[in-house]
Design a protein around this motif. Structure first.
Motif, mmCIF file in Angstrom:
data_model
loop_
_atom_site.group_PDB
_atom_site.id
_atom_site.type_symbol
_atom_site.label_atom_id
_atom_site.label_comp_id
_atom_site.label_asym_id
_atom_site.label_seq_id
_atom_site.Cartn_x
_atom_site.Cartn_y
_atom_site.Cartn_z
ATOM 1 N N ASP A 69 3.883 -3.307 5.365
ATOM 2 C CA ASP A 69 4.357 -4.328 4.374
ATOM 3 C C ASP A 69 3.565 -5.430 4.249
ATOM 4 O O ASP A 69 3.401 -6.112 3.344
ATOM 5 C CB ASP A 69 6.178 -4.749 4.748
ATOM 6 C CG ASP A 69 7.035 -3.737 4.364
ATOM 7 O OD1 ASP A 69 6.759 -2.876 3.525
ATOM 8 O OD2 ASP A 69 8.308 -3.891 4.860
ATOM 9 N N GLU A 72 0.568 -4.525 2.457
ATOM 10 C CA GLU A 72 0.667 -4.598 0.985
ATOM 11 C C GLU A 72 0.966 -5.859 0.403
ATOM 12 O O GLU A 72 0.128 -6.330 -0.443
ATOM 13 C CB GLU A 72 1.874 -3.808 0.871
ATOM 14 C CG GLU A 72 2.498 -3.700 -0.602
ATOM 15 C CD GLU A 72 3.662 -2.713 -0.832
ATOM 16 O OE1 GLU A 72 4.211 -3.202 -2.125
ATOM 17 O OE2 GLU A 72 4.053 -2.300 0.044
ATOM 18 N N HIS A 73 1.736 -6.879 0.994
ATOM 19 C CA HIS A 73 1.887 -8.114 0.390
ATOM 20 C C HIS A 73 0.741 -9.230 0.569
ATOM 21 O O HIS A 73 0.434 -9.894 -0.349
ATOM 22 C CB HIS A 73 3.153 -8.948 1.121
ATOM 23 C CG HIS A 73 4.424 -8.180 0.874
ATOM 24 N ND1 HIS A 73 4.885 -7.862 -0.429
ATOM 25 C CD2 HIS A 73 5.392 -7.839 1.820
ATOM 26 C CE1 HIS A 73 6.069 -7.450 -0.397
ATOM 27 N NE2 HIS A 73 6.381 -7.059 0.917
ATOM 28 N N SER A 74 -0.096 -8.779 1.427
ATOM 29 C CA SER A 74 -1.594 -9.605 1.652
ATOM 30 C C SER A 74 -2.508 -9.180 0.413
ATOM 31 O O SER A 74 -3.139 -9.924 -0.149
ATOM 32 C CB SER A 74 -2.192 -9.081 2.962
ATOM 33 O OG SER A 74 -3.373 -9.674 3.092
ATOM 34 N N GLY A 75 -2.396 -7.855 0.131
ATOM 35 C CA GLY A 75 -3.024 -7.499 -1.111
ATOM 36 C C GLY A 75 -2.736 -8.027 -2.290
ATOM 37 O O GLY A 75 -3.359 -8.558 -3.391
ATOM 38 N N ASN A 76 -1.275 -8.230 -2.513
ATOM 39 C CA ASN A 76 -0.654 -8.400 -3.732
ATOM 40 C C ASN A 76 -1.050 -10.134 -3.711
ATOM 41 O O ASN A 76 -1.164 -10.666 -4.694
ATOM 42 C CB ASN A 76 1.013 -8.512 -3.572
ATOM 43 C CG ASN A 76 1.397 -7.289 -3.770
ATOM 44 O OD1 ASN A 76 0.636 -6.229 -4.329
ATOM 45 N ND2 ASN A 76 2.543 -6.950 -3.280
ATOM 46 N N LEU A 77 -0.947 -10.825 -2.560
ATOM 47 C CA LEU A 77 -1.577 -12.196 -2.558
ATOM 48 C C LEU A 77 -2.873 -12.451 -3.058
ATOM 49 O O LEU A 77 -3.151 -13.376 -3.724
ATOM 50 C CB LEU A 77 -1.190 -12.808 -1.281
ATOM 51 C CG LEU A 77 -1.781 -14.355 -0.806
ATOM 52 C CD1 LEU A 77 -0.676 -15.402 -1.772
ATOM 53 C CD2 LEU A 77 -1.487 -14.624 0.607
ATOM 54 N N LYS A 78 -3.798 -11.401 -2.526
ATOM 55 C CA LYS A 78 -5.175 -11.695 -2.777
ATOM 56 C C LYS A 78 -5.063 -11.519 -4.674
ATOM 57 O O LYS A 78 -5.839 -12.193 -4.870
ATOM 58 C CB LYS A 78 -5.837 -10.773 -2.328
ATOM 59 C CG LYS A 78 -6.161 -10.933 -0.722
ATOM 60 C CD LYS A 78 -6.944 -9.687 -0.189
ATOM 61 C CE LYS A 78 -7.162 -10.194 1.389
ATOM 62 N NZ LYS A 78 -7.815 -9.107 2.116
ATOM 63 N N ASN A 79 -4.450 -10.647 -4.960
ATOM 64 C CA ASN A 79 -4.553 -10.379 -6.496
ATOM 65 C C ASN A 79 -4.166 -11.736 -7.246
ATOM 66 O O ASN A 79 -4.639 -11.900 -8.078
ATOM 67 C CB ASN A 79 -3.560 -9.090 -6.942
ATOM 68 C CG ASN A 79 -4.343 -7.878 -6.400
ATOM 69 O OD1 ASN A 79 -5.811 -7.786 -6.303
ATOM 70 N ND2 ASN A 79 -3.628 -6.763 -6.150
ATOM 71 N N ALA A 80 -3.049 -12.097 -6.862
ATOM 72 C CA ALA A 80 -2.198 -13.326 -7.184
ATOM 73 C C ALA A 80 -3.506 -14.531 -7.256
ATOM 74 O O ALA A 80 -3.603 -15.294 -8.174
ATOM 75 C CB ALA A 80 -1.086 -13.642 -6.790
ATOM 76 N N LYS A 83 -6.049 -13.956 -9.788
ATOM 77 C CA LYS A 83 -5.601 -14.654 -11.246
ATOM 78 C C LYS A 83 -5.411 -15.983 -11.291
ATOM 79 O O LYS A 83 -5.875 -16.392 -12.439
ATOM 80 C CB LYS A 83 -4.203 -13.724 -11.442
ATOM 81 C CG LYS A 83 -4.215 -12.275 -11.459
ATOM 82 C CD LYS A 83 -2.946 -11.379 -11.855
ATOM 83 C CE LYS A 83 -3.096 -10.129 -12.026
ATOM 84 N NZ LYS A 83 -1.794 -9.426 -12.215
#
Length: 146
Positions: A69, A72-80, A83
């Motif tokens: 988890d 996964e959240h680390s990847g989401n944070l990098k994407n955010a 952006k």
């Protein structure tokens, strides 16, 4: 923060306790069940797999699920963050464009005022002022473009 028998202790206390028990943190095999040592040693070249095996051995499947988890959240944070960075760069570009448009508007207002002044002078003295007014207008328009 480290805890030993329910009370907070310093990292040095943990290191001394581990050394006293002949546990060397650099060798993670000390913490593994004997049946996992071979699997652990075979994965030594892949740090992510090594971490997963260590977490599975020391904390079980629940800890491994938490690690996945976190990844996964680390990847989401990098994407955010990517952006946000793109958005901020476009904001800077838009601000530069707005500043340019404001400068153009100021130049246009000055040119319009000069043209009104020329028209006013021409209306008062059409023959003598017209040539002088045109030269003045052209001079000011050149200054505005500079």
């Amino acid at each position: 923060q480290f805890y030993l028998d329910g009370r907070a202790v310093k990292g040095g206390d943990i290191d001394r306790l581990a050394a006293g028990l002949d546990i060397f943190i650099a060798n993670s095999c000390h913490f593994l069940p004997q049946e996992m040592v071979h699997q652990f040693s075979m994965s030594a070249s892949n740090p992510q797999k090594l971490l997963e095996l260590f977490i599975t051995a020391s904390g079980g499947a629940e800890m491994l699920a938490l690690l996945r988890d976190l990844i996964e959240h680390s990847g989401n944070l990098k994407n955010a963050l990517g952006k946000i960075s793109t958005y901020m760069a476009s904001q800077v570009d838009l601000e530069k464009r707005r500043d340019g448009l404001e400068e153009d508007a100021r130049k246009n207002e000055k040119a319009t005022a000069l043209m009104w002044e020329v028209d006013r002078r021409v209306a008062i003295r059409p023959h003598t002022v017209r040539a002088h007014a045109k030269r003045t207008l052209n001079m000011h328009l050149v200054e505005l473009d500079a």
